[in-house]
Motif scaffolding. Structure first.
Motif, PDB file in Angstrom:
ATOM      1  N   ILE A  84      12.912   6.195  85.185  1.00 51.72           N
ATOM      2  CA  ILE A  84      11.890   5.572  85.615  1.00 51.72           C
ATOM      3  C   ILE A  84      10.654   6.418  85.523  1.00 51.72           C
ATOM      4  N   GLY A  85       9.252   5.721  85.474  1.00 47.18           N
ATOM      5  CA  GLY A  85       8.145   6.833  85.428  1.00 47.18           C
ATOM      6  C   GLY A  85       7.067   5.983  85.741  1.00 47.18           C
ATOM      7  N   ALA A  91      -6.882  -2.007  81.214  1.00 45.95           N
ATOM      8  CA  ALA A  91      -6.884  -3.215  82.002  1.00 45.95           C
ATOM      9  C   ALA A  91      -7.183  -3.070  83.420  1.00 45.95           C
ATOM     10  N   LEU A  92      -6.315  -2.330  84.219  1.00 43.68           N
ATOM     11  CA  LEU A  92      -6.701  -2.566  85.480  1.00 43.68           C
ATOM     12  C   LEU A  92      -7.445  -0.937  86.508  1.00 43.68           C
ATOM     13  N   GLY A  93      -7.440   0.512  85.230  1.00 39.19           N
ATOM     14  CA  GLY A  93      -7.826   1.359  85.431  1.00 39.19           C
ATOM     15  C   GLY A  93      -6.275   1.683  86.512  1.00 39.19           C
ATOM     16  N   ARG A  94      -5.058   1.447  86.485  1.00 38.48           N
ATOM     17  CA  ARG A  94      -4.432   2.093  87.643  1.00 38.48           C
ATOM     18  C   ARG A  94      -3.106   2.579  86.582  1.00 38.48           C
ATOM     19  N   PHE A  95      -1.885   3.223  86.864  1.00 37.50           N
ATOM     20  CA  PHE A  95      -0.547   3.727  86.586  1.00 37.50           C
ATOM     21  C   PHE A  95       0.775   2.466  86.620  1.00 37.50           C
ATOM     22  N   ASP A  96       1.198   2.010  86.385  1.00 40.36           N
ATOM     23  CA  ASP A  96       1.691   1.311  86.874  1.00 40.36           C
ATOM     24  C   ASP A  96       3.818   1.619  86.724  1.00 40.36           C
ATOM     25  N   PRO A  97       4.388   1.699  87.713  1.00 38.76           N
ATOM     26  CA  PRO A  97       6.036   2.069  87.722  1.00 38.76           C
ATOM     27  C   PRO A  97       7.023   1.180  86.525  1.00 38.76           C
ATOM     28  N   ILE A  98       7.644   1.874  85.936  1.00 41.93           N
ATOM     29  CA  ILE A  98       8.759   0.921  85.174  1.00 41.93           C
ATOM     30  C   ILE A  98       9.796   2.264  85.514  1.00 41.93           C
ATOM     31  N   ALA A  99      11.084   1.470  85.537  1.00 44.54           N
ATOM     32  CA  ALA A  99      11.896   1.329  85.560  1.00 44.54           C
ATOM     33  C   ALA A  99      12.776   0.768  83.625  1.00 44.54           C
ATOM     34  N   SER A 100      13.184   1.594  83.246  1.00 43.90           N
ATOM     35  CA  SER A 100      14.063   1.528  81.842  1.00 43.90           C
ATOM     36  C   SER A 100      15.269   2.264  81.873  1.00 43.90           C
TER      37      SER A 100
END
Length: 253
Positions: A84-85, A91-100
C-alpha cells in the motif's frame, strides 16, 4: 525504482531501463535551461529480510512522486508482493492511496509469468491491470506484456559486452484504443565505470541521447536531449533536460 511491485517490475526491466530510464526534458525550453524546469528525485529503499520464512518487508520512497510499503514472499519458484502506498496526482494536486498486488511464477527460471494489479482506493477503481511473460538468459532477455487490455508491448535486450555495459534493446508497442504502433530501438555503452551514454530512436520521429555521470556512489547526474522531427511548431523540435537522482538502498538482515 517503480511504483510497480518489485517482482513484476523485473519483467522486461532491462529493455525498459535502456530505452527510458533517466531521460528528462525541459518543456518549451529548446535553447536554454530554465531553473524552474530542472528535475531532481530521491530514490530511497529499505528492505527488512527474514521476518518470517521467505518473508521480507520493503519500504521505498521516490520523492516527490510516491512512497510505499510492501510485504514480499519469495522462494525459488515464485514470488508475490502486496503493498500500500501514496502516489502523486498532479491533476488534482494531491496524493492518492494505492493498494497493489503482484505475483510471478518462475522468477529464477528461464521463463517467468506474472501479473500486476493496482487499486485506487480514493476512486474505487483499478488503475493498473498488467500481465507479462519473459524469457531470461545471461545475455538475452525478451518479454511480452499487456497493459489494461489496451496496450501490448514486446521488448528484448541483448548484452554485447558486460564489462562496458554495452547493450542494445528494442521495444514494439501497440495501443488498440487509438490503433497506434511504435517501435523504439536503443543502445548504451559505458566509457568509464561512472560514465554511461545511451541513445534511442523511434518510429514516431524522435531521436534521443543521454549521458549519465556518477558523482558519488549512488548520486547520478544525467543530461539528455531529444529531437522530434514530426513537431512543426517553431523552436519545438529540440528539447534538453537535466536530472539529478539520488538512489539510496539499505538491507536489514
Amino acid at each position: 525504482m517503480s511504483n510497480t511491485p518489485s517482482e513484476f517490475y523485473d519483467i522486461g526491466k532491462k529493455a525498459t531501463d535502456l530505452l527510458h530510464k533517466d531521460y528528462a526534458y525541459q518543456p518549451r525550453s529548446p535553447i536554454h535551461f530554465d531553473y524552474r524546469s530542472l528535475k531532481s528525485n530521491t530514490d530511497i529503499s529499505c528492505r527488512v529480510k527474514d521476518i518470517g520464512p521467505g518473508l521480507s518487508t520493503l519500504f521505498s520512497f521516490f520523492t516527490p512522486n510516491y512512497g510505499k510499503v510492501e510485504l514480499e514472499y519469495l522462494n525459488g519458484l515464485a514470488g508475490i508482493s502486496g503493498g500500500i502506498g501514496l502516489i502523486r496526482n498532479d491533476a488534482l494536486g494531491r496524493f492518492d492511496p494505492i493498494a497493489s498486488l503482484s505475483g510471478v511464477i518462475g522468477r529464477d527460471a528461464l521463463f517467468s509469468l506474472g501479473t500486476d494489479l493496482a487499486f485506487d482506493i480514493s476512486t474505487g477503481t483499478f488503475n493498473k491491470i498488467n500481465d507479462g511473460l519473459s524469457l531470461n538468459s545471461g545475455f538475452f532477455d525478451a518479454s511480452l506484456s499487456l497493459d489494461r487490455f489496451d496496450s501490448l508491448k514486446a521488448s528484448c535486450h541483448f548484452t554485447v559486452n558486460p564489462l562496458t555495459k554495452t547493450a542494445i534493446a528494442a521495444e514494439l508497442k501497440h495501443r488498440f484504443s487509438i490503433n497506434d504502433t511504435a517501435l523504439a530501438i536503443g543502445a548504451q555503452h559505458a566509457f568509464t565505470p561512472s560514465t554511461l551514454a545511451k541513445g534511442r530512436i523511434s518510429t514516431h520521429g524522435k531521436v534521443g541521447a543521454l549521458i549519465r555521470q556518477g558523482l558519488w556512489q549512488r548520486i547520478f547526474l544525467s543530461i539528455s536531449g531529444e529531437v522530434d522531427f514530426t513537431d512543426t511548431r517553431p523552436n519545438a523540435a529540440l528539447q534538453i533536460g537535466l536530472s539529478l537522482a539520488v538512489r539510496l538502498q539499505m538491507n536489514i538482515i
